[in-house]
Design an enzyme around this catalytic site. Structure first.
Site, PDB file in Angstrom:
ATOM      1  N   GLU A  75       4.214   3.768   5.994  1.00 49.57           N
ATOM      2  CA  GLU A  75       2.989   2.974   5.841  1.00 49.57           C
ATOM      3  C   GLU A  75       1.938   3.760   5.073  1.00 49.57           C
ATOM      4  O   GLU A  75       1.974   4.999   5.062  1.00 49.57           O
ATOM      5  CB  GLU A  75       2.423   2.679   7.249  1.00 49.57           C
ATOM      6  CG  GLU A  75       2.593   1.239   7.694  1.00 49.57           C
ATOM      7  CD  GLU A  75       1.550   0.289   7.082  1.00 49.57           C
ATOM      8  OE1 GLU A  75       1.148   0.484   5.920  1.00 49.57           O
ATOM      9  OE2 GLU A  75       1.137  -0.629   7.781  1.00 49.57           O
TER      10      GLU A  75
ATOM     11  N   ASP B 219      -4.677   1.986  11.102  1.00 49.44           N
ATOM     12  CA  ASP B 219      -6.074   1.752  11.420  1.00 49.44           C
ATOM     13  C   ASP B 219      -6.127   1.262  12.875  1.00 49.44           C
ATOM     14  O   ASP B 219      -6.079   2.068  13.801  1.00 49.44           O
ATOM     15  CB  ASP B 219      -6.590   0.728  10.392  1.00 49.44           C
ATOM     16  CG  ASP B 219      -8.060   0.403  10.509  1.00 49.44           C
ATOM     17  OD1 ASP B 219      -8.822   1.285  10.915  1.00 49.44           O
ATOM     18  OD2 ASP B 219      -8.445  -0.737  10.178  1.00 49.44           O
TER      19      ASP B 219
ATOM     20  N   LYS C 211      -6.281   6.776  10.999  1.00 45.72           N
ATOM     21  CA  LYS C 211      -7.688   6.738  11.443  1.00 45.72           C
ATOM     22  C   LYS C 211      -7.692   6.565  12.960  1.00 45.72           C
ATOM     23  O   LYS C 211      -7.872   5.452  13.464  1.00 45.72           O
ATOM     24  CB  LYS C 211      -8.397   5.529  10.819  1.00 45.72           C
ATOM     25  CG  LYS C 211      -8.788   5.707   9.376  1.00 45.72           C
ATOM     26  CD  LYS C 211      -9.858   4.689   8.959  1.00 45.72           C
ATOM     27  CE  LYS C 211      -9.261   3.537   8.214  1.00 45.72           C
ATOM     28  NZ  LYS C 211     -10.257   2.641   7.582  1.00 45.72           N
TER      29      LYS C 211
ATOM     30  N   GLY D 148       0.760  -1.247   0.000  1.00 48.13           N
ATOM     31  CA  GLY D 148       0.000   0.000   0.000  1.00 48.13           C
ATOM     32  C   GLY D 148       0.788   1.294   0.000  1.00 48.13           C
ATOM     33  O   GLY D 148       0.290   2.326  -0.437  1.00 48.13           O
TER      34      GLY D 148
ATOM     35  N   ASP E   7      -5.706  -0.309  -1.557  1.00 47.86           N
ATOM     36  CA  ASP E   7      -6.518  -1.209  -2.391  1.00 47.86           C
ATOM     37  C   ASP E   7      -7.726  -1.772  -1.656  1.00 47.86           C
ATOM     38  O   ASP E   7      -7.823  -1.704  -0.432  1.00 47.86           O
ATOM     39  CB  ASP E   7      -5.662  -2.402  -2.831  1.00 47.86           C
ATOM     40  CG  ASP E   7      -5.418  -3.370  -1.664  1.00 47.86           C
ATOM     41  OD1 ASP E   7      -5.065  -2.904  -0.560  1.00 47.86           O
ATOM     42  OD2 ASP E   7      -5.604  -4.586  -1.848  1.00 47.86           O
TER      43      ASP E   7
ATOM     44  N   GLY F 293      -3.709  -0.272  14.426  1.00 46.96           N
ATOM     45  CA  GLY F 293      -2.370  -0.140  14.998  1.00 46.96           C
ATOM     46  C   GLY F 293      -1.633  -1.468  15.098  1.00 46.96           C
ATOM     47  O   GLY F 293      -0.446  -1.493  15.427  1.00 46.96           O
TER      48      GLY F 293
ATOM     49  N   ARG G  94      -5.591   0.707  -6.583  1.00 46.75           N
ATOM     50  CA  ARG G  94      -4.346   1.355  -6.131  1.00 46.75           C
ATOM     51  C   ARG G  94      -3.931   2.502  -7.050  1.00 46.75           C
ATOM     52  O   ARG G  94      -3.235   3.424  -6.633  1.00 46.75           O
ATOM     53  CB  ARG G  94      -3.196   0.335  -6.106  1.00 46.75           C
ATOM     54  CG  ARG G  94      -3.344  -0.768  -5.076  1.00 46.75           C
ATOM     55  CD  ARG G  94      -2.031  -1.523  -4.949  1.00 46.75           C
ATOM     56  NE  ARG G  94      -2.175  -2.813  -4.307  1.00 46.75           N
ATOM     57  CZ  ARG G  94      -2.233  -3.015  -2.990  1.00 46.75           C
ATOM     58  NH1 ARG G  94      -2.147  -1.987  -2.175  1.00 46.75           N
ATOM     59  NH2 ARG G  94      -2.359  -4.229  -2.499  1.00 46.75           N
TER      60      ARG G  94
HETATM   61  P1  5GP Z   1      -3.914  -1.912  11.071  1.00 45.70           P
HETATM   62  O1  5GP Z   1      -3.001  -3.043  11.343  1.00 45.70           O
HETATM   63  O2  5GP Z   1      -3.418  -0.574  11.583  1.00 45.70           O
HETATM   64  O3  5GP Z   1      -5.321  -2.195  11.489  1.00 45.70           O
HETATM   65  O4  5GP Z   1      -4.099  -1.812   9.531  1.00 45.70           O
HETATM   66  C1  5GP Z   1      -3.149  -1.402   8.725  1.00 45.70           C
HETATM   67  C2  5GP Z   1      -3.393  -1.902   7.325  1.00 45.70           C
HETATM   68  O5  5GP Z   1      -4.781  -2.143   7.045  1.00 45.70           O
HETATM   69  C3  5GP Z   1      -2.977  -0.849   6.357  1.00 45.70           C
HETATM   70  O6  5GP Z   1      -1.621  -0.967   6.039  1.00 45.70           O
HETATM   71  C4  5GP Z   1      -3.882  -1.132   5.179  1.00 45.70           C
HETATM   72  O7  5GP Z   1      -3.278  -2.108   4.356  1.00 45.70           O
HETATM   73  C5  5GP Z   1      -5.136  -1.702   5.765  1.00 45.70           C
HETATM   74  N1  5GP Z   1      -6.174  -0.671   5.894  1.00 45.70           N
HETATM   75  C6  5GP Z   1      -6.650  -0.109   7.019  1.00 45.70           C
HETATM   76  N2  5GP Z   1      -7.609   0.809   6.758  1.00 45.70           N
HETATM   77  C7  5GP Z   1      -7.733   0.818   5.421  1.00 45.70           C
HETATM   78  C8  5GP Z   1      -8.564   1.578   4.521  1.00 45.70           C
HETATM   79  O8  5GP Z   1      -9.387   2.450   4.873  1.00 45.70           O
HETATM   80  N3  5GP Z   1      -8.402   1.305   3.203  1.00 45.70           N
HETATM   81  C9  5GP Z   1      -7.523   0.379   2.730  1.00 45.70           C
HETATM   82  N4  5GP Z   1      -7.461   0.208   1.420  1.00 45.70           N
HETATM   83  N5  5GP Z   1      -6.716  -0.340   3.540  1.00 45.70           N
HETATM   84  C10 5GP Z   1      -6.830  -0.120   4.866  1.00 45.70           C
HETATM   85 MG    MG Z   2      -0.973  -2.010   4.185  1.00 48.94          MG
END
Ligand code: 5GP
Ligand code: MG
Length: 177
Positions: free
Chosen positions: A100, A104, A132, A45, A160, A106, A166
């Site tokens: 990154e 989201d 977020k 991403g 994506d 974390g 993307r």
């Molecule tokens: P975390 O581990 O912080 O929950 O999530 C991180 C990963 O979740 C990010 O690197 C991304 O790949 C995916 N992600 C989280 N929120 C979104 C979003 O709103 N859109 C997309 N496309 N990917 C997200």
């Molecule tokens: Mg990612």
């Protein structure tokens, strides 16, 4: 037409913010470059953001990648992070800046922090294009963040849904049709 979704962050806004981040990051590292800076993009991403960010830097850096996966298919995080590709560069005694696409819950960042512990880095900092904060499950500190957004599932600018969207140049809100 490539994009059928509502725009949350436009190309112009992205360009302006990436330039600001580049300036800030450069001024933070400019006096530390007795040790090399390695910018590590988290695949897949971050690839668009990483490409723009490194070109906005006024200091030189090396570029490396790490690949992790946390999302299965769909729009919610599984919370289980898997390492899919390790960096090949030797990282000891280098300044590492992790880049990154979005933070989201974390969990991914927590996993990455743990991965780099004990690697004898000169320093470790984190940069995320999007954040977020309302979704956070794990306390963590982001050193550089592009934009804070509300709880939307966004795609574009590298992000994506199941491998799609993307290539859209702005950040758009995914909506099921
Ligand atoms: P975390 O581990 O912080 O929950 O999530 C991180 C990963 O979740 C990010 O690197 C991304 O790949 C995916 N992600 C989280 N929120 C979104 C979003 O709103 N859109 C997309 N496309 N990917 C997200
Ligand atoms: Mg990612």
């Amino acid at each position: 037409m490539k994009n059928k979704f509502p725009i949350l962050i436009s190309e112009e806004q992205i360009k302006k913010r990436v330039a600001e981040l580049g300036k800030k990051i450069s001024s933070d590292y400019v006096n530390k470059l007795d040790k090399p800076l390695v910018v590590i993009g988290v695949l897949k991403g971050s690839f668009v953001f990483l490409a723009d960010l490194v070109r906005s830097l006024e200091v030189s850096c090396e570029i490396e990648f790490i690949e992790v996966s946390s999302y299965g298919a769909g729009t919610s995080s599984s919370g289980r992070v898997k390492l899919k590709r390790e960096p090949s560069l030797h990282l000891a005694d280098r300044h590492v800046l992790i880049v990154e696409d979005i933070i989201d819950t974390g969990h991914t960042f927590e996993f990455l922090e743990d991965y780099f512990v004990g690697k004898h880095l000169a320093s470790f900092r984190t940069c995320a294009f999007l954040d977020k904060p309302s979704r956070r499950q794990v306390e963590m500190k982001v050193d550089y963040s592009g934009f804070e957004i509300d709880d939307h599932f966004v795609v574009g600018y590298g992000l994506d849904l199941d491998g799609r969207y993307r290539e859209i140049s702005s950040v758009v809100i995914y909506q099921q049709s």
